[in-house]
Scaffold this active site. Structure first.
Site, short mmCIF file in Angstrom:
data_model
loop_
_atom_site.label_atom_id
_atom_site.label_comp_id
_atom_site.label_asym_id
_atom_site.label_seq_id
_atom_site.Cartn_x
_atom_site.Cartn_y
_atom_site.Cartn_z
N GLN A 176 0.82 -1.31 -0.05
CA GLN A 176 0.25 -0.33 0.24
C GLN A 176 0.83 0.99 0.42
O GLN A 176 0.32 2.39 -0.03
CB GLN A 176 -0.95 -0.13 1.20
CG GLN A 176 -2.07 -1.34 1.32
CD GLN A 176 -2.59 -0.98 2.70
OE1 GLN A 176 -2.87 -1.82 2.80
NE2 GLN A 176 -3.22 -0.06 2.92
N ARG B 84 -8.23 -1.09 8.18
CA ARG B 84 -9.23 0.18 7.42
C ARG B 84 -9.96 0.94 8.59
O ARG B 84 -11.02 0.98 8.98
CB ARG B 84 -10.46 -0.88 7.30
CG ARG B 84 -11.62 0.43 6.49
CD ARG B 84 -12.85 -1.20 5.32
NE ARG B 84 -13.55 0.45 4.25
CZ ARG B 84 -13.79 -0.96 3.38
NH1 ARG B 84 -13.98 -1.91 3.43
NH2 ARG B 84 -13.93 0.05 2.71
N CYS B 85 -9.26 1.21 9.17
CA CYS B 85 -9.20 2.45 10.91
C CYS B 85 -8.06 3.27 10.77
O CYS B 85 -6.67 3.08 10.80
CB CYS B 85 -9.91 1.67 11.08
SG CYS B 85 -9.03 2.06 13.39
N GLU C 266 -13.11 4.96 6.31
CA GLU C 266 -13.29 3.83 7.22
C GLU C 266 -13.75 4.05 8.17
O GLU C 266 -14.30 3.16 9.12
CB GLU C 266 -12.31 3.95 7.54
CG GLU C 266 -10.89 3.70 6.88
CD GLU C 266 -9.30 4.06 7.31
OE1 GLU C 266 -7.85 3.13 6.83
OE2 GLU C 266 -9.11 5.36 7.52
#
Ligand SMILES: Cc1cc2nc3c(=O)[nH]c(=O)nc-3n(C[C@H](O)[C@H](O)[C@H](O)COP(=O)(O)OP(=O)(O)OC[C@H]3O[C@@H](n4cnc5c(N)ncnc54)[C@H](O)[C@@H]3O)c2cc1C
Lengths: 287, 819
Positions: free
Chosen positions: B256, B403-404, B773
């Site tokens: 990523q 995802r946070c 998110e």
């Protein structure tokens, strides 16, 4: 997740398959839908030296009624049960189960014969066939024999098929008038094996239960009938109390083990609840 | 209060210094909440606000994506990894002789081999260290022990079975509270023999203690936010391709953050950075799990370097689930205080973070517990104090921000559970109670007790909309009736505040690299464009949304703009995509770079129109003479002129780059309401309805936002009811396949009913905030609150997630309820 090395045979006839089994002995494994065997091989939990793929043998996949029985060819896919008018209209217990086994992708390949032959207490068909009082047909070098389902399951993943026998057919008695069945399963998510599930086949006569067979899924090391629960029902009017007693009997006689699906106490109590609900549904269908 | 901290260990105190960065021109000065998505470009241009179908989807739908595993290079070799069957064991011997005798096996790489090159350890993103391959002992189950390189993937797998490792098992350290006792030390390599990693504090302890001493009402709860895994559909992998002739190391990698990885690779291996190219092709989901460097990447690169051939390594599912970074795993002991009027006044938290065998989180360096201190959430709370400790255990290193935005999920779950408890204790409806305690719209920009400056928000508007959409009052009436009949129904609310877009250079860096992000736009002579970014989409839809931002600014149709990311040889430097930072940083950079181009375009237009720049105005896609739109030059005319007829005093070409340093983070928010029915017999929870109102500021593409919200909600449902990484007492992972690590599917997911309010960010050039998110963060407490709401009258105050049928069954039976 790459299996170990193995030889592969793809016989065209049952006789050929049996002679391959005789030749390779316990080195060999039958490959049906592959939905239990292949995952085990990919984790190298199963390391068969030889695979005998029976998918190319004609005449092992059928569903037909004959002499008061539904005959299910061993290679009949789960999806065929879902699509069969006979099954859907008359064999409700089987139809219920077919809809909750794994997921549609798996059901397109998984076979009824494989499900029984695998003899996993977590599989759904063992309990179903126990509740139906089915008969298993096995073909070997000395011909074909029948095995009552009550004598079929012998241990965890073990059954009374000989090393050189192939399961060819399962026979389910056609439900008589006043007979109804149901299968209810609680799973953690779609495609999961049951936390607990119950298969019930009941015969009712004027409000009294005259016959009952109950199979349980995934709450014992060997696929089991809940015989005490059955006894609690037979000869009785199925009141709430009677049904509760049957549920409690099943909870007491099952033998679950603790795992990620739940504790022993949870699984026992859940079995009570599932058995009760399944009895009620079977009763509705019997009337 | 439990304080886990060892008084002899140094304390890290959050020392963020407030610095105001200049707010970019064009950012909205005054912020109001609306529901209408502003669309100011025609459909051909497809700027902001259009429901444009994703440009990347045709290739994904047709199976034409190019993932790392699709890369096949001539002469490529394959790597497979031998993994530890123990969580903690000494390695006595590795016997690879049988494997090395196999045809097609070229090498077996052990820790000792790497040690010769000083590569048996590597730094984590948190400046801790992590083993690449062990030389003495293993510290987690499924840890990499050695690797096989073979000519064929199948031979490599068979060779793994032919390597015999002799282990001497040690006691596993599974329970983080036991770890604190330092009986068994996980990291014996460290100078100080303790399992404690760090201690961190935020907020004013004395002020908080005083508020608590005077508070009329206090609720207190221990909760565990379970260890979970991102479980992206594509596992991790690489093709390392070292070319001895050019001395260039080309690495196709599931990452990523390709640029940061390149720099880390250069620093760790000593290879010159210009000879390293990281290519992150299509990525099948990252969710934070593809930010860290895993041992496999390093071993694969070393193998390619040593053998001079391309080496492919692709994890299988079980390796991915068992050994790659986990997320969450926070133990929280939290207290919330209210005054005699029920107003929330104080929040006190003691946290313990289980990091496994290394602190391999991927937070900005200054923030060992991420942005957890946002934990006062959407409420105006006078005093907050957070105390945090972290420990080593014999589990895989982590934990990533799944995802946070760096531990916000944990914080939101805690505050939303506590607020609900307080409302229930006070006998006030949880919706009404939230309305009373929200930071009110006129309080923005709002300064929280832990030092955050919330940029904008309108919490009552979002909650009100959610309540209207779901028919809140009617549901409460139904619940009351059902309760009379002994039926169990619950309604749960979560009014969360997110904090995303890291971040301002002053406070935010990873291994010292500041967390800006970048965009480079080049306009071709025919008016088409290519735009490159330092971020990397893993499914977020950047190829579409970035194009729409540029279309909005320049009027070039979004379909005429090629968006490219992930190749470090071509893309401008950036810190990558995670923590919902792409829109707040690179999205802002796209707008800023486009504005630079527009400024140059103005000069060219003035030249072409023979007008003075002051007389020109911008109109969708052209510079025109003020008041006379037919005296105009479109961006396409201007682009052509930039290469064919540009003014003498201007450079040719039309391109710009922007490295965007955000002035602040952005604070998306929302209100979710969940309705559940509970089965008294089995403990099953059925989610009947779920309404999600999100406010992410200005919306670039409603379709993409809805897609992000649907995915995020499902990933919020997952830990709320299904997912957890479970270890037995020996530290063996019991959830190493999807048969036991339970990803919810469409069957388990309710129908998500979504909606939005729009409260722009005042400091972001296009007023956007980031949304990827929010739903993951906001959904779990809505579900948990709904279940507890259904059972509250039975005396149930809290159930830890995942809320499985067994946990609910237990709570019911404990309360004497059965079926
Ligand atoms: C994701 C997933 C979920 C699943 N969930 C469920 C579930 O919920 N409930 C359920 O019941 N099952 C479930 N299954 C198992 C599935 O139903 C299997 O297909 C079934 O257990 C075996 O059938 P098969 O035809 O695939 O047999 P195979 O996998 O081919 O064979 C299984 C075993 O039986 C033997 N065998 C097969 N056929 C014969 C034969 N005719 N004669 C002798 N031996 C034979 C094989 O040698 C092997 O040992 C699931 C499987 C998967 C992959």
């Amino acid at each position: 997740m790459i299996p170990g090395e193995f030889d592969y045979h793809s016989p065209q006839t049952l006789a050929e398959a049996i002679s391959l089994l005789v030749e390779h002995g316990d080195e060999a494994k039958i490959l049906a839908g592959g939905q239990s065997l292949i995952p085990a091989m990919r984790f190298r939990l199963a390391l068969p030296g030889t695979l005998i793929d029976i998918n190319r043998i004609d005449g092992l996949s059928y569903l037909r009624e004959e002499n008061g029985h539904l005959l299910i060819g061993a290679m009949t896919r789960e999806s065929a049960l879902e699509e069969s008018d006979i099954v859907q209209s008359k064999y409700h217990l089987l139809a219920d189960a077919a809809a909750v086994i794994a997921d549609p992708l798996v059901r397109n390949l998984a076979t009824v014969g494989g499900n029984i032959a695998h003899s996993d207490p977590a599989n759904d068909h063992p309990a179903v066939m126990l509740a139906y009082g089915a008969t298993v047909m096995a073909a070997g070098p000395n011909g074909t024999r029948r095995i009552a389902i009550d004598d079929f399951f012998t241990d965890l993943f073990e059954n009374s098929l000989e090393e050189n026998e192939i399961l060819t057919e399962i026979r389910i008695p056609t439900p008589a008038a006043g007979t109804g069945g149901a299968y209810l399963k609680l799973e953690r998510k779609v495609g999961d094996y049951a936390i607990s599930a119950a298969a019930v086949q009941l015969t009712m006569s004027g409000g009294t239960c005259t016959a009952a067979r109950i199979g349980l899924t995934n709450v014992s090391p060997v696929p089991m009938r809940a015989k005490n629960a059955e006894q609690a029902l037979v000869g009785q009017t199925l009141t709430d109390d009677v049904i509760e007693a049957a549920g409690q009997a099943a909870a007491a006689e099952c033998d679950p083990s603790q795992d990620l699906r739940g504790s022993v106490a949870y699984k026992r109590d859940l079995t009570r609840v599932m058995v009760k609900r399944t009895i009620r549904k079977a009763m509705e269908r019997a009337n | 209060m439990t304080v886990y901290h060892d008084p002899n260990k140094p304390r890290h105190v959050d020392d963020r210094v407030e610095v105001k960065h200049p707010v970019p021109e064009g950012a909205s000065a005054k912020v109001e909440t609306t529901e209408q998505i502003a669309v100011t470009t025609p459909p051909e241009v497809c700027g902001m606000g259009h429901r444009m179908k994703r440009k990347e989807d045709p290739r994904f739908i047709q199976g034409r994506g190019q993932y790392v595993d699709d890369v096949k290079l001539p002469g490529m070799l394959y790597m497979d990894i031998v993994r530890s069957p123990y969580a903690h064991a000494k390695i006595l011997d590795i016997d690879a002789s049988a494997a090395l005798e196999m045809d097609g096996v070229l090498a077996v790489i052990t820790g000792k081999d790497l040690e010769a090159h000083g590569l048996h350890w590597m730094p984590t993103l948190m400046s801790d260290t992590q083993m690449v391959l062990p030389t003495e002992k293993v510290v987690y189950y499924a840890q990499e022990v050695c690797a096989v390189i073979a000519t064929d993937r199948y031979i490599a797998a068979d060779a793994v079975e032919n390597i015999f490792v002799d282990y001497d098992p040690l006691d596993a350290v599974v329970d983080p509270f036991k770890a604190l006792e330092d009986e068994t030390i996980v990291r014996t390599d460290k100078e100080v023999q303790t399992n404690r990693i760090w201690h961190w504090e935020v907020g004013d302890q004395a002020a908080t203690d005083e508020v608590f001493a005077n508070a009329k009402h206090v609720v207190k709860q221990y909760m565990h936010i379970p260890r979970i895994h991102v479980a992206s559909i594509e596992t991790c992998g690489m093709v390392a391709n070292y070319n001895p002739a050019t001395e260039k190391m080309q690495i196709y990698m599931t990452t990523q953050a390709p640029h940061a990885i390149r720099t880390v690779f250069a620093l760790v291996t000593g290879l010159p950075e210009h000879k390293i190219q990281i290519i992150s092709p299509d990525i099948g989901g990252g969710f934070g799990g593809k930010v860290p460097v895993y041992p496999g990447y390093v071993i694969g690169a070393v193998a390619s370097l040593l053998l001079g051939k391309p080496v492919k390594w692709i994890e299988d599912r079980s390796e991915n689930l068992q050994a790659d970074s986990f997320a969450r795993d926070y133990h929280l002991e939290a207290e919330l205080a209210a005054d005699e009027n029920g107003k929330l006044v104080g929040l006190r938290v003691n946290g313990l973070a289980d990091h496994g065998a290394a602190d391999a989180a991927a937070n900005p360096s200054k923030f060992p517990a991420g942005l957890f201190s946002i934990c006062s959430g959407s409420y105006d709370i006078e005093a907050t104090h957070v105390n945090f400790d972290a420990v080593y255990t014999t589990k895989p290193p982590g934990g990533v921000a799944y995802r946070c935005s760096f531990r916000v999920t944990e914080a939101v779950h805690m505050i939303e559970r506590l607020t609900d408890m307080m409302a229930h204790d006070l006998g006030i409806d949880p919706a009404e109670y939230r309305m009373q305690n929200f930071i009110q719209p006129e309080q923005f920009p709002y300064k929280s007790a832990t030092g955050w400056e919330y940029d904008s928000g309108n919490y009552p508007a979002a909650l009100k909309k959610a309540m209207d959409m779901i028919g809140y009052d009617e549901l409460r009436r139904e619940q009351a009736e059902k309760r009379e009949r002994g039926e169990l129904m619950g309604i749960g609310i979560s009014s969360f505040t997110e904090v995303v877009g890291a971040g301002p250079a002053k406070d935010y860096d990873i291994l010292g690299i500041k967390m800006f992000d970048s965009a480079e736009i080049r306009i071709h002579p025919t008016g088409k464009a290519i735009a490159r970014f330092g971020t990397k989409s893993q499914g977020q839809g950047h190829e579409t949304t970035y194009a729409q931002i540029i279309a909005q600014e320049l009027g070039i149709p979004a379909n005429d703009i090629e968006v490219e990311e992930g190749d470090t040889d071509t893309a401008p430097y950036g810190l990558g995509t995670y923590a919902s930072r792409s829109t707040p940083t690179a999205g802002a950079a796209a707008a800023m770079a486009a504005r630079k181009i527009r400024a140059k375009a103005k000069k060219i237009a003035a030249h072409l129109l023979e007008a003075s720049e002051e007389d020109l105005e911008w109109n969708v896609n052209q510079w025109q003479v003020k008041g006379s739109p037919d005296q105009a030059k479109t961006i396409q005319d201007i682009a052509f002129a930039a290469y064919t007829n540009h003014p003498d005093d201007l450079e040719a070409g039309l391109e710009a780059t922007d490295y965007y340093n955000p002035p602040n983070l952005t604070f998306p928010f929302g209100s979710y309401i969940c309705v559940v029915d509970v089965d008294k017999g089995t403990g099953e929870v059925h989610i009947r309805r779920f309404v999600a109102i999100d406010d992410c500021g200005n919306i670039i593409n409603p379709l993409v936002v809805e897609g992000q919200v649907h995915g995020g909600l499902t990933m919020g449902l997952a830990p709320a009811m299904f997912e957890e990484i479970v270890y037995d007492e020996y530290g063996t992972c019991l959830t190493g396949t999807f048969a036991d690590y339970l990803l919810p599917t469409a069957v388990e997911s309710p129908k998500w009913e979504t909606g939005h309010t729009i409260t722009p960010s005042p400091h972001h050039p296009i007023g956007a905030k980031g949304v990827g998110e929010s739903p993951t963060v906001g959904a779990p407490p809505a579900i948990a609150n709904a279940v507890v709401d259904a059972l509250w009258h039975l005396g149930v105050r809290h159930i830890d997630i995942p809320i499985t049928p067994q946990k609910v069954w237990q709570a019911l039976r404990d309360a004497g309820v059965s079926d």
